[in-house]
Design a protein around this motif. Structure first.
Motif, PDB file in Angstrom:
ATOM      1  N   ALA A   1      -3.041  -2.899  -2.675  1.00 32.14           N
ATOM      2  CA  ALA A   1      -4.034  -2.077  -1.981  1.00 32.14           C
ATOM      3  C   ALA A   1      -3.900  -0.658  -2.500  1.00 32.14           C
ATOM      4  O   ALA A   1      -2.825  -0.261  -2.952  1.00 32.14           O
TER       5      ALA A   1
ATOM      6  N   GLN B   1       0.858  -1.193   0.000  1.00 25.46           N
ATOM      7  CA  GLN B   1       0.000   0.000   0.000  1.00 25.46           C
ATOM      8  C   GLN B   1       0.886   1.233   0.000  1.00 25.46           C
ATOM      9  O   GLN B   1       1.262   1.738   1.056  1.00 25.46           O
TER      10      GLN B   1
ATOM     11  N   ILE C   1      -8.137  -3.285   4.258  1.00 26.45           N
ATOM     12  CA  ILE C   1      -6.844  -3.937   4.511  1.00 26.45           C
ATOM     13  C   ILE C   1      -7.047  -5.180   5.388  1.00 26.45           C
ATOM     14  O   ILE C   1      -6.424  -6.220   5.172  1.00 26.45           O
TER      15      ILE C   1
ATOM     16  N   HIS D   1      -7.273   2.957   1.024  1.00 23.56           N
ATOM     17  CA  HIS D   1      -7.901   1.869   1.765  1.00 23.56           C
ATOM     18  C   HIS D   1      -7.581   1.946   3.252  1.00 23.56           C
ATOM     19  O   HIS D   1      -6.514   2.390   3.653  1.00 23.56           O
TER      20      HIS D   1
END
Ligand code: OOB
Length: 546
Positions: free
Chosen positions: A116, A92, A125, A120
């Motif tokens: 991701a 992420q 997650i 998010h």
């Protein structure tokens, strides 16, 4: 029956259905699948053109040799930390070079990046961590006024398998979080042992836009993803002189592989990372780096046009502007060529696979009014009516597809097989299209319960489930309504015994850990839900109320 494509821990056959053996054979025999491993791309190019520019992020630059060296060192660092082939790792990161470096380093090791988006939060997650049993999580320290370390600490607390958190930036008050820079070691350590992966193995997991309440994961293999990027690169005529500007999130399939970063690096070109989607940032980078190709979504186009009018940047090097992820209005499409002085390419893709592009050779009218045609001769297309039978060209129907880079089933989700796939393996896209005799598709609507908010997909059911957890909400329905700026916005219709406001609802959803872009743009209170003849909430009637 489908042949299991993989025996590795990350892609155990039970986790996802692969392509049937006869298709595997056919795709390989035709040369679509070429036994490439995604992690080998930088090394191949480093051998071919070591001193050519590969990656640019602000003032930081990598040649192919430098990129390959750093990826090797990182893969060694990941291995020393205990990451092993087949491990799933949630990635992420915002638009920074570290995304590209780590993505390839994970592949070098044989680990599987789980994509991701920066927006998010705990809900998304946590779901990814649970479903993939991820071994690690990579985050920035802070991004967009959000402290990702706090989220990472909470996720790790709640997920036994996820022990290692890597932070790009300052780990702050988390002494056991691993600073990204330490992965390099002193730069002389050994790379990870050669990856034992097979090109048919699970390579990465992409998040689907979703329509069934819980986000689903899309298994992509080395074979199919490499084919996706290489074929798109061919249609866009990428080569060593290509300079691709990555404007949209790097984790987005569009930016990464359509042809995007992978297509550019496979062609020996240069990838330039834009830190934000602001048109002035993009114009500055186009001028400075001589960008030839870039990609945006439809809501950005009016900003590009107006900022271009106001600032008159020199975009002489820009050959192709890709626009996709949501429907580009025809009138807006027609302004791009004359005003920006580059070619437009419409892009209709999906994380699930199928990619449609208009071609640089298509007539202007086709480029401005269609969303392209499938990139592979092996893409099979069906357009079917409500009875499931094919409709003639020019008629509206749901798009179904099957092919060498379109999934045959979601990851660890056998229950969705019947709803999202036909018995003979076609994926039901949920998109309503019209096919022209040339094979070009026009996207005219959708049957899936989704909001496409300027390219960001919102699963109506997922948001409704969260809304129903609100103590004052008795019934909830989220629908898309047309919006001049974003194409669509979301409206939540609520039957409530209180008077929730947009802000109150947004705060409630934020506390539940839902990404902010999924919060309804408007909230309307109604006395009772309109129902269809079979007693389901009548979303058409709701849309008519707006
Ligand atoms: C891209 O991928 P996803 O997975 O975020 O969303 C896929 C869905 C499609 O099924 C369709 O509903 C919509 O997004 N969509 C479009 C579109 N491109 C995507 N609808 C109308 N016109 C278009 N040009 O959005 C994506 C993946 C790869 C490349 C480009 C976009």
């Amino acid at each position: 029956m489908d042949a299991p494509p993989s025996r590795e821990p990350g892609g155990a056959p039970a986790d996802w259905p692969g392509w049937p053996a006869e298709d595997v054979q056919r795709y390989r025999a035709a040369g679509y699948w070429r036994d490439e491993l995604l992690g080998d791309i930088p090394a191949h190019q480093a051998a071919e053109r070591p001193h050519a520019p590969a990656l640019v992020d602000g003032e930081r630059r990598w040649t192919y040799a430098e990129l390959d060296r750093d990826i090797q060192a990182l893969s060694g660092g990941l291995h020393r930390l205990g990451f092993r082939p087949g491990d799933r790792v949630i990635l992420q990161l915002p638009n920074k070079a570290e995304f590209v470096l780590l993505w390839f380093a994970l592949h070098r090791l044989g680990a599987v990046p789980v994509h991701a988006m920066p927006g998010h939060r705990r809900s998304e997650i946590g779901h990814l961590a649970r479903l993939t049993e991820a071994a690690g999580y990579v985050v920035p320290d802070r991004h967009a006024r959000f402290d990702h370390r706090e989220l990472a600490a909470e996720i790790r607390e709640n997920h036994r398998t996820l022990q290692r958190v890597i932070v790009v930036g300052d780990p702050g008050g988390h002494p056991d979080f691993i600073p990204f820079d330490t992965l390099y070691g002193d730069g002389t350590g050994p790379a990870a042992p050669p990856s034992p992966r097979d090109p048919g193995d699970l390579a990465l997991l992409l998040l689907s836009g979703g329509t069934t309440g819980t986000p689903k994961l899309i298994p992509r293999t080395h074979h199919d993803y490499a084919y996706n990027a290489r074929t798109a690169a061919g249609i866009c005529r990428l080569g060593p002189d290509t300079v691709y500007l990555a404007v949209l999130p790097l984790a987005f399939n569009f930016t990464l592989a359509c042809p995007g970063i992978l297509g550019t690096l496979m062609s020996g070109g240069t990838v330039v990372i834009a830190p934000n989607p602001d048109p002035l940032t993009a114009f500055g980078l186009i001028e400075r780096e001589g960008v030839t190709h870039t990609a945006v979504n439809p809501p950005l186009v009016p900003y590009w046009l107006s900022e271009h009018r106001a600032h008159r940047p020199d975009l002489a090097t820009l050959q192709l502007l890709q626009v996709g992820a949501a429907r580009l209005p025809d009138d807006l499409a027609r302004r791009i060529g004359p005003e920006l002085g580059c070619r437009l390419q419409q892009v209709f893709g999906m994380a699930e696979g199928l990619l449609n592009l208009t071609s640089p050779d298509d007539p202007e009218e086709i480029v401005c009014t269609t969303q392209g045609r499938p990139i592979s001769p092996a893409d099979e297309i069906r357009v079917t009516g409500p009875d499931g039978r094919p409709v003639p060209d020019g008629h509206t129907g749901e798009l179904l597809t099957r092919g060498p880079y379109t999934l045959r089933g979601y990851y660890r989700s056998p229950g969705h097989a019947a709803t999202h796939f036909t018995d003979d393996g076609f994926y039901r896209t949920g998109d309503l299209v019209r096919r022209l005799p040339t094979g070009h598709l026009k996207v005219v609507g959708r049957v899936k319960d989704q909001i496409n908010r300027g390219g960001e997909k919102i699963d109506a059911t997922e948001v409704e489930d969260h809304l129903l957890a609100h103590p004052g909400v008795l019934q909830a329905a989220v629908v898309a309504v047309p919006d001049p700026a974003l194409g669509e916005r979301s409206v939540a219709f609520l039957v409530s015994d209180g008077a929730p406001t947009v802000r109150g609802i947004a705060a409630f959803l934020r506390d539940r850990g839902l990404a902010a872009y999924k919060a309804p743009d408007r909230v309307r209170l109604i006395d009772r839900m309109p129902l269809t003849a079979v007693g389901k909430i009548d979303k058409n009637a709701l849309r008519a109320l707006v």
